[in-house]
Structure formats: structure tokens, C-alpha cells
Write an enzyme that holds these catalytic residues in place. Sequence first.
Site, short mmCIF file in Angstrom:
data_model
loop_
_atom_site.label_atom_id
_atom_site.label_comp_id
_atom_site.label_asym_id
_atom_site.label_seq_id
_atom_site.Cartn_x
_atom_site.Cartn_y
_atom_site.Cartn_z
N LYS A 65 -21.33 -7.45 0.94
CA LYS A 65 -19.64 -6.87 0.45
C LYS A 65 -20.03 -7.97 -0.52
O LYS A 65 -19.79 -7.66 -1.86
CB LYS A 65 -18.87 -6.59 0.68
CG LYS A 65 -18.66 -5.52 1.63
CD LYS A 65 -17.83 -5.16 2.60
CE LYS A 65 -17.08 -4.24 3.99
NZ LYS A 65 -16.02 -4.11 4.32
N TYR B 190 -12.10 -6.67 8.50
CA TYR B 190 -11.22 -6.37 10.24
C TYR B 190 -10.95 -7.31 11.06
O TYR B 190 -12.03 -7.56 12.27
CB TYR B 190 -12.28 -5.15 10.48
CG TYR B 190 -12.35 -4.01 9.83
CD1 TYR B 190 -11.81 -2.77 9.66
CD2 TYR B 190 -13.60 -3.93 8.80
CE1 TYR B 190 -12.53 -1.70 9.20
CE2 TYR B 190 -13.67 -2.82 8.12
CZ TYR B 190 -12.65 -1.96 7.76
OH TYR B 190 -13.04 -0.83 7.47
N ASP C 77 -13.88 7.48 6.25
CA ASP C 77 -14.39 7.56 7.91
C ASP C 77 -14.79 9.12 7.74
O ASP C 77 -14.64 9.48 6.65
CB ASP C 77 -12.79 8.20 8.20
CG ASP C 77 -12.09 7.08 8.58
OD1 ASP C 77 -12.33 5.24 9.05
OD2 ASP C 77 -10.62 6.76 8.83
N HIS D 36 -8.46 3.40 -4.18
CA HIS D 36 -9.14 3.14 -3.89
C HIS D 36 -9.95 4.05 -3.61
O HIS D 36 -9.64 4.92 -4.27
CB HIS D 36 -7.99 3.90 -2.33
CG HIS D 36 -7.28 3.00 -1.75
ND1 HIS D 36 -7.49 2.92 -0.63
CD2 HIS D 36 -6.68 2.13 -2.14
CE1 HIS D 36 -6.93 2.26 -0.11
NE2 HIS D 36 -6.29 1.50 -0.99
N ALA E 124 -7.68 10.57 5.08
CA ALA E 124 -8.69 9.26 5.53
C ALA E 124 -9.92 9.81 5.28
O ALA E 124 -11.02 9.40 5.66
CB ALA E 124 -8.30 10.10 7.37
N ARG F 143 -16.49 2.46 3.03
CA ARG F 143 -16.96 3.60 3.18
C ARG F 143 -16.16 4.48 3.56
O ARG F 143 -17.07 5.60 2.91
CB ARG F 143 -17.80 3.40 4.44
CG ARG F 143 -18.86 4.15 5.17
CD ARG F 143 -19.48 3.94 6.62
NE ARG F 143 -18.14 4.22 7.68
CZ ARG F 143 -18.17 4.07 8.32
NH1 ARG F 143 -19.51 3.66 8.99
NH2 ARG F 143 -17.39 4.45 9.64
N GLU G 21 0.88 -0.93 0.09
CA GLU G 21 -0.17 -0.14 0.07
C GLU G 21 0.78 1.37 0.16
O GLU G 21 1.92 1.40 0.53
CB GLU G 21 -0.56 0.27 1.45
CG GLU G 21 -1.68 1.12 1.35
CD GLU G 21 -2.72 1.25 2.44
OE1 GLU G 21 -3.49 0.59 2.28
OE2 GLU G 21 -2.96 2.00 3.47
N THR H 112 -3.98 4.52 -1.92
CA THR H 112 -5.04 5.16 -0.50
C THR H 112 -4.60 6.57 -0.81
O THR H 112 -3.84 7.20 -1.84
CB THR H 112 -4.69 4.88 1.03
OG1 THR H 112 -5.03 5.70 1.25
CG2 THR H 112 -3.17 5.28 1.56
N TYR H 113 -6.16 7.20 -0.32
CA TYR H 113 -5.84 9.10 0.00
C TYR H 113 -6.49 9.43 1.13
O TYR H 113 -6.21 8.28 2.01
CB TYR H 113 -6.43 9.43 -0.84
CG TYR H 113 -8.25 9.08 -1.52
CD1 TYR H 113 -8.89 9.30 -0.35
CD2 TYR H 113 -8.38 8.44 -2.58
CE1 TYR H 113 -10.67 9.31 -0.53
CE2 TYR H 113 -9.30 8.20 -3.16
CZ TYR H 113 -10.66 8.29 -1.71
OH TYR H 113 -12.57 8.03 -1.92
#
Length: 305
Positions: A175, A157, A111, A79, A53, A109, A19, A50-51
Site C-alpha cells: 500500500k 491490523y 469484505d 471510504h 460491510a 479491499r 468515524e 464508512t458504508y
Amino acid sequence: MSTASLVTVPSGRPTVSFELYPPRTPARAAAAWETVERLAAAGPDFFSVTYGASGSSRDASRDVVRRILAETSVPPIAHLTCVGATREELGRVVGELVDDGVRDFLALRGDAPAGQSGWVPHPGGLNGSSELVALIRDVERARFGATGALSVAVAAYPAGSSHTRAQDVAALLEKQAAGADFAVTQVFYDTAAYAGLVEDARSAGVYLPLVAGVIPMTDPRRLTRLAELTGVPVPTDLLARLADAADDEERHRVGIDATVELVEGVVAAGAPGLHLYTFNQHRPALDVVERLRRPLTATTTRTPR
């Protein structure tokens, strides 16, 4: 230069992937790209990019994805989150990424934005990651006439979630039903957490491959900060061993030893892949890979669903 490629999780040796996040300032761009080049040279199965939060730095993330496509042979997973955008806007973003050559997505989803106490869907937006998976599949059918042209990963998770294990497994089922191909776990620190999630998920009917997401455990400050953000406590004995190290090199060795032990445990438990959270630092991730002594020959193929 990479060509459009569909990320799959093969049934043979575990995949290895990294990542990345876009550099926060122009001054960090050169160092960030050096990390990309060093990691790409190891021949990973994919990068994920990613980007922020709360969905920030989306444009910077797209720039990194484009450059990976143009200058490496490693497929990038882009992402996406539900934060701060309507359904129509998210659909447009997916289409633009497909136009860039992206064939792989991680649907999250996201944050709550800064200053917002809890998750509230954006007006006209999506309620969660399963709806985002379904939206990506809708765009895929509109663009390609069927599913199979894109891959969609989701999060899982093993530890520290604000939900119960039963709720997390139920979310994985949603999902999966929406069209996800595989899941990547968030951080955890013991094999039992990963194995327990897999066992509960399989008992409930989740068949998605669950790739183990692992952070190289070399930086105690980063581990402590990550615990604050995720609610996943760092083992106190690990923090003590890192604190007792005589110097930075010994601390690095202690952290790599702990990381390799965890990785070997989850692979023995059947993990189909290893996803290393690099924090744009190439040395810890590459040292973990080297210690595992597994050749990184890419097995990523474009295979119809």
C-alpha cells in the site's frame, strides 16, 4: 462550510478524528446528523465516513460526505472498497467524489458480499486495497496533473486479522509503494498489539504514520458483536467489569476509563493520531476526548506531498 482540504498527520500533537456511518433509515437521519454536529463542534482533524460491510449504502455515504463538506469545517475522508465494481466504475466514483470536493480517501479491499464464502475480485475489478490506492493516484494525475492534491489512507491490523503479522506488514508495504499517505488501525484492546505492529512495520521499511483506531468500550453487546465480526477478542476482565456495573452510568464510566487507559498507552508508544469508532454515538467519543484533556485545535492543512 469546509473548503477542499488535504488531511495530513502532523508531527506535533496527535490528531483526533471520528468515524461515522450513514443512517440506515430516514428515521435515524436527524439523530445521525446531531451526532455529526456535536462531534464537529469539538474541532476534530477529520471525519471518516464508512458504508456497509459489503459496499452497500455507497450513495447514502456520499450524501453524508457532501453534507459534511457543505455544513461543517471538518474534512471528510470518503471510504472506498473494491467490492461489487469494475475498475472503470471505481475510477468514475473517485472522480465524482473529487467533483463533490472530496480530497481525502480511505482505500479498503472490503469484505466478501453476503453469501460468498471468501474474497473473490469482481469481474473486471481490483484485487485489493493497494490496487485501489494506485487507481486513486491515477485519477489524481489525470485530474490535477500530478500527485499531491489528494490524500489516501489505508487500513492496518494490530490484532485479529485472518493473516499473519508478516503478511499484514507485507500488505502495508504494498500500500505504501502504491502511494498511501497513512494508515488507520482496525480495533485492538492492548497497547502491546499496537506497539508490536509499529515495531514490525518499521523494521520492514514501512514509514507510514499508523493512526490508532479505538472503539469507546462502553457497550458490552457492541464489543461482543464486534469480536464476532473481526476475530479480535474483548478482554474478559473488561467484559466482567462492565457486567458487574451497578447501572448504565457506572458501566459508561468503566468503559471510558478503559478506553482512556488504552489511548494514553498508545500515545505514549508514539501513536501520531487517535481515530475513534463512534458507531454514530457522540457521548462516548466526546467523553474520551474530554478525559484526555488535550485541546482539539485543527492542524489539518493542505500541504504538497
